[in-house]
Design a protein around this motif. Structure first.
Motif, PDB file in Angstrom:
ATOM      1  N   ASP A  49       0.840  -1.218  -0.047  1.00 53.11           N
ATOM      2  CA  ASP A  49      -0.074  -0.101  -0.132  1.00 53.11           C
ATOM      3  C   ASP A  49       0.840   1.220   0.138  1.00 53.11           C
ATOM      4  O   ASP A  49       1.993   1.314   0.676  1.00 53.11           O
ATOM      5  CB  ASP A  49      -0.858   0.044   1.222  1.00 53.11           C
ATOM      6  N   ILE A  50       0.477   2.282  -0.788  1.00 54.59           N
ATOM      7  CA  ILE A  50       1.347   3.476  -0.770  1.00 54.59           C
ATOM      8  C   ILE A  50       0.534   4.532  -0.210  1.00 54.59           C
ATOM      9  O   ILE A  50      -0.634   4.778  -0.436  1.00 54.59           O
ATOM     10  CB  ILE A  50       1.413   3.839  -2.323  1.00 54.59           C
ATOM     11  N   LEU A  51       1.238   5.057   0.623  1.00 49.56           N
ATOM     12  CA  LEU A  51       0.472   6.292   1.459  1.00 49.56           C
ATOM     13  C   LEU A  51       1.151   7.636   0.818  1.00 49.56           C
ATOM     14  O   LEU A  51       2.492   7.733   1.100  1.00 49.56           O
ATOM     15  CB  LEU A  51       0.778   6.193   2.953  1.00 49.56           C
ATOM     16  N   ARG A  52       0.406   8.527   0.503  1.00 46.90           N
ATOM     17  CA  ARG A  52       0.939   9.537  -0.183  1.00 46.90           C
ATOM     18  C   ARG A  52       0.741  10.916   0.582  1.00 46.90           C
ATOM     19  O   ARG A  52      -0.387  11.237   0.874  1.00 46.90           O
ATOM     20  CB  ARG A  52       0.225   9.747  -1.677  1.00 46.90           C
ATOM     21  N   VAL A  53       1.783  11.439   1.046  1.00 43.63           N
ATOM     22  CA  VAL A  53       1.644  12.572   2.079  1.00 43.63           C
ATOM     23  C   VAL A  53       2.551  13.758   1.685  1.00 43.63           C
ATOM     24  O   VAL A  53       3.516  13.708   0.880  1.00 43.63           O
ATOM     25  CB  VAL A  53       1.824  11.805   3.513  1.00 43.63           C
ATOM     26  N   ARG A  54       2.287  14.649   2.600  1.00 42.92           N
ATOM     27  CA  ARG A  54       3.517  15.746   2.509  1.00 42.92           C
ATOM     28  C   ARG A  54       5.073  15.198   2.970  1.00 42.92           C
ATOM     29  O   ARG A  54       4.701  14.180   4.012  1.00 42.92           O
ATOM     30  CB  ARG A  54       3.072  16.845   3.495  1.00 42.92           C
ATOM     31  N   ASP A  55       5.748  15.716   2.252  1.00 42.05           N
ATOM     32  CA  ASP A  55       7.232  14.968   2.576  1.00 42.05           C
ATOM     33  C   ASP A  55       7.628  15.283   4.185  1.00 42.05           C
ATOM     34  O   ASP A  55       7.954  14.441   4.750  1.00 42.05           O
ATOM     35  CB  ASP A  55       8.232  15.761   1.873  1.00 42.05           C
ATOM     36  N   ASP A  56       6.952  16.407   4.929  1.00 39.31           N
ATOM     37  CA  ASP A  56       7.328  16.729   6.136  1.00 39.31           C
ATOM     38  C   ASP A  56       6.742  15.499   7.205  1.00 39.31           C
ATOM     39  O   ASP A  56       7.277  15.546   8.204  1.00 39.31           O
ATOM     40  CB  ASP A  56       6.874  18.006   6.722  1.00 39.31           C
ATOM     41  N   ASP A  57       5.682  15.077   6.718  1.00 41.17           N
ATOM     42  CA  ASP A  57       5.105  13.820   7.638  1.00 41.17           C
ATOM     43  C   ASP A  57       5.982  12.507   7.648  1.00 41.17           C
ATOM     44  O   ASP A  57       5.696  11.833   8.408  1.00 41.17           O
ATOM     45  CB  ASP A  57       3.779  13.724   7.209  1.00 41.17           C
ATOM     46  N   ILE A  58       6.618  12.369   6.502  1.00 45.62           N
ATOM     47  CA  ILE A  58       7.152  10.973   6.365  1.00 45.62           C
ATOM     48  C   ILE A  58       7.902  10.534   7.314  1.00 45.62           C
ATOM     49  O   ILE A  58       7.886   9.257   7.876  1.00 45.62           O
ATOM     50  CB  ILE A  58       7.826  10.866   4.700  1.00 45.62           C
ATOM     51  N   PRO A  59       9.148  11.472   7.843  1.00 43.24           N
ATOM     52  CA  PRO A  59       9.806  10.708   8.895  1.00 43.24           C
ATOM     53  C   PRO A  59       9.083  10.239  10.149  1.00 43.24           C
ATOM     54  O   PRO A  59       9.488   9.276  10.847  1.00 43.24           O
ATOM     55  CB  PRO A  59      10.865  11.915   9.354  1.00 43.24           C
ATOM     56  N   GLY A  60       8.058  11.274  10.494  1.00 46.21           N
ATOM     57  CA  GLY A  60       7.390  10.788  11.683  1.00 46.21           C
ATOM     58  C   GLY A  60       6.594   9.602  11.541  1.00 46.21           C
ATOM     59  O   GLY A  60       6.665   8.765  12.554  1.00 46.21           O
ATOM     60  N   LEU A  61       5.814   9.264  10.543  1.00 46.30           N
ATOM     61  CA  LEU A  61       5.148   8.085   9.969  1.00 46.30           C
ATOM     62  C   LEU A  61       6.071   7.081  10.176  1.00 46.30           C
ATOM     63  O   LEU A  61       5.439   5.641  10.805  1.00 46.30           O
ATOM     64  CB  LEU A  61       4.812   8.288   8.557  1.00 46.30           C
ATOM     65  N   VAL A  62       7.290   7.212   9.555  1.00 41.75           N
ATOM     66  CA  VAL A  62       8.316   5.962   9.919  1.00 41.75           C
ATOM     67  C   VAL A  62       8.897   5.709  11.353  1.00 41.75           C
ATOM     68  O   VAL A  62       8.742   4.753  11.715  1.00 41.75           O
ATOM     69  CB  VAL A  62       9.550   5.804   8.866  1.00 41.75           C
ATOM     70  N   GLY A  70       9.628   4.439   4.308  1.00 48.36           N
ATOM     71  CA  GLY A  70       9.296   6.009   3.561  1.00 48.36           C
ATOM     72  C   GLY A  70      10.487   6.339   2.560  1.00 48.36           C
ATOM     73  O   GLY A  70      11.618   5.984   2.683  1.00 48.36           O
ATOM     74  N   ILE A  71      10.176   7.232   1.569  1.00 49.44           N
ATOM     75  CA  ILE A  71      10.970   7.487   0.624  1.00 49.44           C
ATOM     76  C   ILE A  71      10.974   9.191   1.012  1.00 49.44           C
ATOM     77  O   ILE A  71       9.946   9.631   0.801  1.00 49.44           O
ATOM     78  CB  ILE A  71      10.773   7.534  -0.556  1.00 49.44           C
ATOM     79  N   VAL A  72      12.152   9.720   1.427  1.00 46.83           N
ATOM     80  CA  VAL A  72      12.085  11.234   2.013  1.00 46.83           C
ATOM     81  C   VAL A  72      13.614  11.583   1.800  1.00 46.83           C
ATOM     82  O   VAL A  72      14.703  11.250   1.781  1.00 46.83           O
ATOM     83  CB  VAL A  72      11.715  11.252   3.366  1.00 46.83           C
ATOM     84  N   GLY A  73      13.769  13.018   1.690  1.00 46.62           N
ATOM     85  CA  GLY A  73      14.950  14.002   1.481  1.00 46.62           C
ATOM     86  C   GLY A  73      15.447  13.688   3.078  1.00 46.62           C
ATOM     87  O   GLY A  73      14.955  13.841   4.035  1.00 46.62           O
ATOM     88  N   GLU A  74      16.766  13.431   2.937  1.00 48.02           N
ATOM     89  CA  GLU A  74      17.638  13.470   4.100  1.00 48.02           C
ATOM     90  C   GLU A  74      17.410  14.857   4.886  1.00 48.02           C
ATOM     91  O   GLU A  74      17.599  14.850   6.162  1.00 48.02           O
ATOM     92  CB  GLU A  74      19.212  13.257   3.845  1.00 48.02           C
ATOM     93  N   ASN A  75      17.442  15.682   4.282  1.00 49.60           N
ATOM     94  CA  ASN A  75      17.079  17.184   5.036  1.00 49.60           C
ATOM     95  C   ASN A  75      16.131  17.134   5.970  1.00 49.60           C
ATOM     96  O   ASN A  75      16.196  17.516   7.232  1.00 49.60           O
ATOM     97  CB  ASN A  75      17.277  18.199   4.106  1.00 49.60           C
ATOM     98  N   VAL A  76      15.005  16.535   5.427  1.00 48.57           N
ATOM     99  CA  VAL A  76      13.729  16.433   6.379  1.00 48.57           C
ATOM    100  C   VAL A  76      13.820  15.496   7.330  1.00 48.57           C
ATOM    101  O   VAL A  76      13.391  15.744   8.554  1.00 48.57           O
ATOM    102  CB  VAL A  76      12.577  16.434   5.363  1.00 48.57           C
ATOM    103  N   LEU A  77      14.437  14.391   6.891  1.00 47.62           N
ATOM    104  CA  LEU A  77      14.694  13.390   7.999  1.00 47.62           C
ATOM    105  C   LEU A  77      15.499  13.800   9.090  1.00 47.62           C
ATOM    106  O   LEU A  77      15.328  13.733  10.105  1.00 47.62           O
ATOM    107  CB  LEU A  77      15.279  12.236   7.315  1.00 47.62           C
ATOM    108  N   GLU A  78      16.468  14.360   8.641  1.00 53.14           N
ATOM    109  CA  GLU A  78      17.483  14.827   9.713  1.00 53.14           C
ATOM    110  C   GLU A  78      17.145  15.934  10.716  1.00 53.14           C
ATOM    111  O   GLU A  78      17.099  15.879  11.859  1.00 53.14           O
ATOM    112  CB  GLU A  78      18.825  15.223   9.230  1.00 53.14           C
ATOM    113  N   GLU A  79      16.279  16.977   9.941  1.00 47.79           N
ATOM    114  CA  GLU A  79      15.583  17.807  10.944  1.00 47.79           C
ATOM    115  C   GLU A  79      14.616  17.256  11.815  1.00 47.79           C
ATOM    116  O   GLU A  79      14.621  17.759  13.075  1.00 47.79           O
ATOM    117  CB  GLU A  79      15.035  19.079  10.103  1.00 47.79           C
TER     118      GLU A  79
END
Ligand code: PRT
Ligand code: ZN
Length: 225
Positions: A49-62, A70-79
Protein backbone atom coordinates in the motif's frame (compact mmCIF):
# COMPACT_ATOMS: atom_id res chain seq x y z
CA UNK A 1 -7.56 0.86 9.20
CA UNK A 2 -5.14 -0.29 6.55
CA UNK A 3 -4.36 -4.00 6.31
CA UNK A 4 -1.30 -4.55 8.51
CA UNK A 5 -0.17 -7.60 6.57
CA UNK A 6 0.58 -5.42 3.52
CA UNK A 7 3.80 -3.45 3.24
CA UNK A 8 3.11 0.26 3.74
CA UNK A 9 5.30 2.72 1.88
CA UNK A 10 4.98 6.49 2.42
CA UNK A 11 6.02 8.82 -0.38
CA UNK A 12 5.54 12.49 -1.22
CA UNK A 13 2.14 13.16 -2.77
CA UNK A 14 3.17 16.03 -4.97
CA UNK A 15 6.45 17.84 -5.12
CA UNK A 16 10.04 17.45 -6.11
CA UNK A 17 10.37 13.83 -4.97
CA UNK A 18 7.02 12.43 -6.09
CA UNK A 19 7.72 11.69 -9.77
CA UNK A 20 11.07 10.02 -9.06
CA UNK A 21 9.59 8.03 -6.18
CA UNK A 22 6.77 6.78 -8.41
CA UNK A 23 9.22 5.99 -11.20
CA UNK A 24 11.52 4.02 -8.90
CA UNK A 25 8.68 1.79 -7.70
CA UNK A 26 7.40 1.34 -11.24
CA UNK A 27 10.87 0.33 -12.43
CA UNK A 28 10.95 -2.23 -9.62
CA UNK A 29 7.83 -3.78 -11.06
CA UNK A 30 5.37 -2.45 -8.46
CA UNK A 31 2.18 -1.72 -10.40
CA UNK A 32 0.28 1.13 -8.77
CA UNK A 33 -2.66 3.04 -10.09
CA UNK A 34 -2.14 6.48 -8.55
CA UNK A 35 -5.28 8.55 -8.68
CA UNK A 36 -4.32 12.15 -8.20
CA UNK A 37 -6.46 13.01 -5.20
CA UNK A 38 -6.15 9.72 -3.32
CA UNK A 39 -4.22 9.45 -0.06
CA UNK A 40 -3.81 5.69 -0.41
CA UNK A 41 -2.99 3.62 -3.48
CA UNK A 42 -2.81 -0.16 -3.66
CA UNK A 43 -0.29 -2.11 -5.70
CA UNK A 44 -2.05 -4.50 -8.07
CA UNK A 45 0.58 -7.20 -8.20
CA UNK A 46 2.18 -7.17 -4.73
CA UNK A 47 0.89 -6.75 -1.16
CA UNK A 48 2.00 -3.10 -0.99
CA UNK A 49 0.00 0.00 0.00
CA UNK A 50 1.30 3.44 -0.89
CA UNK A 51 0.52 6.33 1.43
CA UNK A 52 0.86 9.70 -0.31
CA UNK A 53 1.54 12.55 2.09
CA UNK A 54 3.49 15.78 2.58
CA UNK A 55 7.21 15.10 2.71
CA UNK A 56 7.42 16.65 6.20
CA UNK A 57 5.14 13.91 7.58
CA UNK A 58 7.17 10.97 6.24
CA UNK A 59 9.97 10.75 8.88
CA UNK A 60 7.42 10.83 11.73
CA UNK A 61 5.24 8.17 10.09
CA UNK A 62 8.27 5.84 9.87
CA UNK A 63 9.69 6.69 13.32
CA UNK A 64 6.25 6.20 14.91
CA UNK A 65 5.86 2.88 13.06
CA UNK A 66 2.69 3.93 11.21
CA UNK A 67 4.29 2.90 7.90
CA UNK A 68 7.04 0.35 7.22
CA UNK A 69 9.05 2.28 4.65
CA UNK A 70 9.41 5.94 3.65
CA UNK A 71 11.02 7.77 0.76
CA UNK A 72 12.13 11.21 1.91
CA UNK A 73 14.86 13.84 1.64
CA UNK A 74 17.68 13.42 4.15
CA UNK A 75 17.29 17.12 5.02
CA UNK A 76 13.69 16.61 6.19
CA UNK A 77 14.57 13.35 7.97
CA UNK A 78 17.56 14.79 9.83
CA UNK A 79 15.65 17.92 10.88
CA UNK A 80 12.82 15.75 12.29
CA UNK A 81 15.30 13.54 14.17
CA UNK A 82 17.03 16.59 15.70
CA UNK A 83 13.65 18.11 16.58
CA UNK A 84 12.53 14.94 18.35
CA UNK A 85 15.83 14.67 20.22
CA UNK A 86 15.39 18.29 21.35
CA UNK A 87 12.01 17.21 22.72
CA UNK A 88 13.70 14.46 24.73
CA UNK A 89 12.73 11.58 22.43
CA UNK A 90 15.08 8.95 21.05
CA UNK A 91 13.80 8.50 17.48
CA UNK A 92 14.68 5.21 15.81
CA UNK A 93 14.67 4.13 12.15
CA UNK A 94 16.94 2.27 9.71
CA UNK A 95 18.38 3.72 6.52
CA UNK A 96 17.97 1.14 3.77
CA UNK A 97 19.56 3.13 0.98
CA UNK A 98 20.55 6.56 -0.23
CA UNK A 99 18.77 7.16 -3.55
CA UNK A 100 19.98 8.77 -6.76
CA UNK A 101 17.55 11.70 -6.88
CA UNK A 102 16.44 14.72 -4.85
CA UNK A 103 19.98 16.05 -4.60
CA UNK A 104 20.33 19.51 -3.06
CA UNK A 105 22.31 21.38 -0.44
CA UNK A 106 21.25 23.37 2.59
CA UNK A 107 23.18 26.61 2.39
CA UNK A 108 23.52 29.94 4.10
CA UNK A 109 23.01 32.82 1.69
CA UNK A 110 23.42 36.55 2.23
CA UNK A 111 22.62 39.69 0.24
CA UNK A 112 25.07 40.15 -2.62
CA UNK A 113 26.85 43.09 -0.96
CA UNK A 114 27.47 41.17 2.29
CA UNK A 115 31.21 40.70 2.91
CA UNK A 116 31.67 37.16 4.20
CA UNK A 117 34.76 36.19 6.18
CA UNK A 118 33.68 32.91 7.82
CA UNK A 119 30.93 31.54 10.11
CA UNK A 120 31.99 33.79 13.01
CA UNK A 121 30.95 36.92 11.12
CA UNK A 122 27.33 35.66 11.25
CA UNK A 123 27.31 35.85 15.07
CA UNK A 124 24.05 37.26 16.48
CA UNK A 125 22.45 37.81 13.07
CA UNK A 126 18.86 36.83 12.34
CA UNK A 127 18.59 33.89 9.95
CA UNK A 128 15.42 32.90 8.10
CA UNK A 129 15.07 29.14 7.70
CA UNK A 130 12.85 26.06 7.72
CA UNK A 131 15.71 24.03 9.26
CA UNK A 132 16.53 25.54 12.67
CA UNK A 133 17.97 22.32 14.13
CA UNK A 134 20.38 21.61 11.26
CA UNK A 135 21.44 25.24 11.42
CA UNK A 136 21.99 25.10 15.21
CA UNK A 137 24.05 21.93 14.86
CA UNK A 138 26.23 23.58 12.23
CA UNK A 139 26.87 26.74 14.28
CA UNK A 140 27.50 24.83 17.50
CA UNK A 141 30.91 23.80 16.06
CA UNK A 142 31.88 27.47 15.80
CA UNK A 143 30.32 28.82 19.00
CA UNK A 144 28.21 31.14 16.88
CA UNK A 145 24.82 32.37 18.17
CA UNK A 146 21.96 33.35 15.91
CA UNK A 147 18.34 34.44 16.04
CA UNK A 148 15.82 32.57 13.92
CA UNK A 149 13.03 33.66 11.65
CA UNK A 150 11.09 30.43 11.05
CA UNK A 151 9.44 30.26 7.63
CA UNK A 152 8.00 27.26 5.79
CA UNK A 153 8.13 28.98 2.42
CA UNK A 154 9.40 32.14 0.71
CA UNK A 155 12.57 32.00 2.80
CA UNK A 156 14.50 33.68 0.00
CA UNK A 157 12.52 36.93 0.25
CA UNK A 158 13.19 37.38 3.99
CA UNK A 159 16.27 39.64 3.73
CA UNK A 160 14.64 41.91 1.16
CA UNK A 161 11.47 42.08 3.27
CA UNK A 162 13.54 43.10 6.29
CA UNK A 163 12.63 39.94 8.22
CA UNK A 164 16.16 38.53 8.50
CA UNK A 165 19.79 39.38 7.76
CA UNK A 166 20.61 36.15 5.93
CA UNK A 167 18.85 32.88 5.06
CA UNK A 168 19.53 29.16 5.30
CA UNK A 169 17.63 27.30 2.58
CA UNK A 170 17.82 24.46 0.08
CA UNK A 171 19.65 25.17 -3.16
CA UNK A 172 19.97 23.10 -6.31
CA UNK A 173 20.73 25.23 -9.38
CA UNK A 174 21.22 28.48 -7.45
CA UNK A 175 18.73 30.32 -9.70
CA UNK A 176 16.40 31.23 -6.81
CA UNK A 177 19.22 32.82 -4.81
CA UNK A 178 20.40 34.68 -7.91
CA UNK A 179 16.89 35.96 -8.68
CA UNK A 180 16.59 37.28 -5.13
CA UNK A 181 19.91 39.10 -5.02
CA UNK A 182 21.53 36.56 -2.69
CA UNK A 183 24.95 34.88 -2.71
CA UNK A 184 25.60 31.38 -1.35
CA UNK A 185 28.23 31.72 1.37
CA UNK A 186 28.32 28.37 3.17
CA UNK A 187 27.03 24.85 2.46
CA UNK A 188 25.97 23.31 5.77
CA UNK A 189 24.38 20.00 4.68
CA UNK A 190 24.26 17.92 1.48
CA UNK A 191 21.11 15.93 0.90
CA UNK A 192 19.58 13.28 -1.35
CA UNK A 193 16.40 11.29 -1.14
CA UNK A 194 16.69 8.13 0.93
CA UNK A 195 14.73 5.02 1.76
CA UNK A 196 14.10 4.40 5.44
CA UNK A 197 12.48 1.59 7.39
CA UNK A 198 10.78 1.57 10.77
CA UNK A 199 12.49 -0.14 13.69
CA UNK A 200 11.13 -3.35 15.07
CA UNK A 201 10.17 -6.78 13.87
CA UNK A 202 8.71 -7.40 10.42
CA UNK A 203 6.75 -10.53 9.65
CA UNK A 204 8.79 -12.99 7.55
CA UNK A 205 6.57 -12.33 4.51
CA UNK A 206 6.96 -8.55 4.82
CA UNK A 207 10.72 -8.88 5.30
CA UNK A 208 10.93 -11.12 2.22
CA UNK A 209 9.02 -8.50 0.22
CA UNK A 210 11.33 -5.72 1.46
CA UNK A 211 14.36 -7.81 0.50
CA UNK A 212 12.90 -8.40 -2.97
CA UNK A 213 12.12 -4.72 -3.53
CA UNK A 214 15.55 -3.68 -2.23
CA UNK A 215 17.30 -6.08 -4.58
CA UNK A 216 15.34 -4.60 -7.47
CA UNK A 217 16.07 -1.02 -6.37
CA UNK A 218 19.76 -1.89 -6.22
CA UNK A 219 19.55 -3.20 -9.80
CA UNK A 220 17.58 -0.19 -11.07
CA UNK A 221 20.00 2.32 -9.54
CA UNK A 222 23.07 0.44 -10.74
CA UNK A 223 21.66 0.32 -14.26
CA UNK A 224 21.18 4.12 -14.17
CA UNK A 225 24.73 4.85 -13.01
O1 PRT B 1 4.04 19.74 -0.17
P1 PRT B 1 5.24 19.12 0.48
O2 PRT B 1 5.44 19.56 1.91
O3 PRT B 1 5.27 17.64 0.32
O4 PRT B 1 6.49 19.63 -0.38
P2 PRT B 1 7.55 20.80 -0.13
O5 PRT B 1 7.11 21.99 -0.89
O6 PRT B 1 7.88 20.93 1.32
O7 PRT B 1 8.86 20.15 -0.76
P3 PRT B 1 9.44 20.14 -2.25
O8 PRT B 1 8.60 19.29 -3.11
O9 PRT B 1 9.77 21.52 -2.70
O10 PRT B 1 10.83 19.41 -1.95
C1 PRT B 1 10.88 18.10 -1.48
C2 PRT B 1 12.32 17.71 -1.27
O11 PRT B 1 13.04 17.81 -2.51
C3 PRT B 1 13.13 18.57 -0.33
O12 PRT B 1 12.91 18.29 1.04
C4 PRT B 1 14.56 18.22 -0.74
O13 PRT B 1 14.96 17.02 -0.15
C5 PRT B 1 14.43 17.99 -2.26
N1 PRT B 1 14.90 19.13 -3.08
C6 PRT B 1 15.83 19.03 -4.07
C7 PRT B 1 14.54 20.42 -3.02
C8 PRT B 1 15.26 21.12 -3.99
N2 PRT B 1 16.05 20.22 -4.64
C9 PRT B 1 15.05 22.53 -4.18
N3 PRT B 1 15.69 23.13 -5.03
N4 PRT B 1 13.63 21.07 -2.25
C10 PRT B 1 13.42 22.38 -2.42
N5 PRT B 1 14.09 23.13 -3.35
C11 PRT B 1 13.68 24.57 -3.45
C12 PRT B 1 14.40 25.48 -2.45
O14 PRT B 1 13.72 25.49 -1.21
C13 PRT B 1 14.32 26.85 -3.16
O15 PRT B 1 13.07 27.45 -2.98
O16 PRT B 1 13.97 25.09 -4.71
C14 PRT B 1 14.44 26.44 -4.61
C15 PRT B 1 15.89 26.49 -5.01
O17 PRT B 1 16.11 25.83 -6.21
P4 PRT B 1 17.20 26.40 -7.25
O18 PRT B 1 17.28 25.38 -8.34
O19 PRT B 1 16.67 27.72 -7.73
O20 PRT B 1 18.51 26.54 -6.51
ZN1 ZN C 1 7.26 19.87 2.85
Amino acid sequence: MLDNSRLRIAMQKSGRLSDESKKLLAQCGVKINLQEQRLIAFAENMPIDILRVRDDDIPGLVIDGVVDIGIVGENVLEEEVLDRRAEGENPQYKTLRRLDFGGCRLSIAAPRDFVYSGPECLNNLRIATTYPHLLRRYFSQYNVNFKTCLLNGSVEVAPRAGLADVICDLVSSGATLEANGLQEIEVIYKSKACLIQREGEMSPTKQALIDKVMTRIQGVIQARE
